[in-house]
Write a protein that holds these residues in place. Sequence first.
Motif, PDB file in Angstrom:
ATOM      1  N   TYR A  53      -9.896   1.555  -2.552  1.00 60.38           N
ATOM      2  CA  TYR A  53      -8.733   0.679  -2.405  1.00 60.38           C
ATOM      3  C   TYR A  53      -9.095  -0.545  -1.566  1.00 60.38           C
ATOM      4  N   PHE A  54      -9.814  -0.326  -0.471  1.00 61.71           N
ATOM      5  CA  PHE A  54     -10.217  -1.444   0.381  1.00 61.71           C
ATOM      6  C   PHE A  54     -11.296  -2.297  -0.275  1.00 61.71           C
ATOM      7  N   PHE A  97       0.456   4.132  -2.899  1.00 62.95           N
ATOM      8  CA  PHE A  97       0.083   5.516  -2.608  1.00 62.95           C
ATOM      9  C   PHE A  97       1.264   6.485  -2.653  1.00 62.95           C
ATOM     10  N   TYR A 149     -14.110  -1.387   7.884  1.00 66.41           N
ATOM     11  CA  TYR A 149     -14.027  -2.144   6.641  1.00 66.41           C
ATOM     12  C   TYR A 149     -14.150  -3.622   6.965  1.00 66.41           C
ATOM     13  N   SER A 193     -12.187   9.990   6.063  1.00 64.56           N
ATOM     14  CA  SER A 193     -11.407  10.782   5.124  1.00 64.56           C
ATOM     15  C   SER A 193     -11.667  12.275   5.312  1.00 64.56           C
ATOM     16  N   ARG A 250       0.835  -1.196   0.000  1.00 66.20           N
ATOM     17  CA  ARG A 250       0.000   0.000   0.000  1.00 66.20           C
ATOM     18  C   ARG A 250       0.878   1.258   0.000  1.00 66.20           C
ATOM     19  N   ASP A 251       1.985   1.247   0.727  1.00 67.37           N
ATOM     20  CA  ASP A 251       2.932   2.368   0.656  1.00 67.37           C
ATOM     21  C   ASP A 251       3.400   2.580  -0.776  1.00 67.37           C
ATOM     22  N   THR A 309      -9.356   5.735  -0.461  1.00 63.72           N
ATOM     23  CA  THR A 309      -9.093   4.640   0.475  1.00 63.72           C
ATOM     24  C   THR A 309     -10.230   3.631   0.462  1.00 63.72           C
ATOM     25  N   ASP A 310     -11.486   4.123   0.406  1.00 69.34           N
ATOM     26  CA  ASP A 310     -12.633   3.215   0.336  1.00 69.34           C
ATOM     27  C   ASP A 310     -12.540   2.317  -0.890  1.00 69.34           C
ATOM     28  N   LEU A 350     -10.428   2.357  10.611  1.00 64.65           N
ATOM     29  CA  LEU A 350      -9.557   3.467  10.248  1.00 64.65           C
ATOM     30  C   LEU A 350     -10.245   4.804  10.466  1.00 64.65           C
ATOM     31  N   SER A 359     -14.189   7.527  -0.877  1.00 69.99           N
ATOM     32  CA  SER A 359     -12.848   8.075  -0.934  1.00 69.99           C
ATOM     33  C   SER A 359     -11.944   7.106  -1.690  1.00 69.99           C
ATOM     34  N   GLY A 363      -4.273  -0.648  -7.145  1.00 68.55           N
ATOM     35  CA  GLY A 363      -4.696  -1.440  -5.997  1.00 68.55           C
ATOM     36  C   GLY A 363      -5.116  -2.855  -6.304  1.00 68.55           C
TER      37      GLY A 363
END
Length: 340
Positions: free
Chosen positions: A206-207, A124, A229, A176, A120-121, A203-204, A173, A201, A145
């Motif tokens: 991505y998950f 992003f 999540y 956002s 993930r690092d 992130t959403d 988490l 978002s 992703g």
Amino acid sequence: MSKSFTYSIASIRFDENYQPANSTRLTTNFANLARGERRQENLRKTLTMINNRFNALAHWDNPTADRYSVEVDIISADLDIEGNGDTFPVIETLKTTIIDHKENTRIDGMIGNSFSSYVRDYDFSVVLPDHFANHPESTPPKEFGELHGKLFQHLLKSEAYQAQFDKQPVICLSVSTSKTYQRTGNQHPVLGVEYKQDEYSLTDDYFHKMGLTVRYFMPTGSVAPLAFYFAGDLLGDYSDLELISAIATMETFQKIYRPEIYNANSRAGAVYQPSLKYQDYSLTQIVYDRAERSQMAVTQGKFTEDEFIKPYQDILEEWAAKFVVDKSAAEKRADDKQAA
């Protein structure tokens, strides 16, 4: 039987004597606290906050608010791609265990909670900046992703995971800061008041590629909603104590790392826009370095590119092309987007 693409899982206790493993991402919230001159004090105070919050939420048959304590273990999953014993630390999460001092029993808490991933690092902090540098007006690439999502789903289906855990993880988490959340009329006895966002978002999304959907709840005594999540039924698959263990653990970390949101001096309103520029908040007595965390994400993303993505690129692409995403997760993701 081929031993390629196999996982091994290790566990380290998160307590006042915790020392991060060499493979642990230094930006991970639990590792960041375990550094510096005040590391032991940081860890002790963090665990006290978790226990106090747990007892405040699990208040029934608990008149002195000290019936329970929470043990936290860091669960690390290492992936052996070629079956030669060389592994890469793919994912770290947390597992909680609840100690009931009244009944002298140990109770399984939540698996998941925090989520740490070198890949993930990379996505992003390397892929996205490079993409937007060349295409500033575009959206993230379609395949953004995808590999990470398949690796996560592969872990949950693995013998190593299923031998140790009988439930799907729940990741908790921060909400956002780029989205607006609206309070609904739905209220859960443990999770609290439900919020819904105006749109997903990054992130959403991505998950979702990890097979997880999201709901937002603000528990009693909290000042902002948390993002949960999950893959199954958040309200039906987990006991009250399991849900409380996730809230107590992750709200504590959020109060430390995002006090502008989770340690604010006023509660989220009916329409809520989180902001890290909010000034009316309180600091915990726990020391951390948020600037270092953001800077290290780039370093760790580059490390992943050099040690994992580039060396195994052809193998990863071939494996990902053959890996079948869980249909229920894909269908859920499509339904979520349509509903939004």
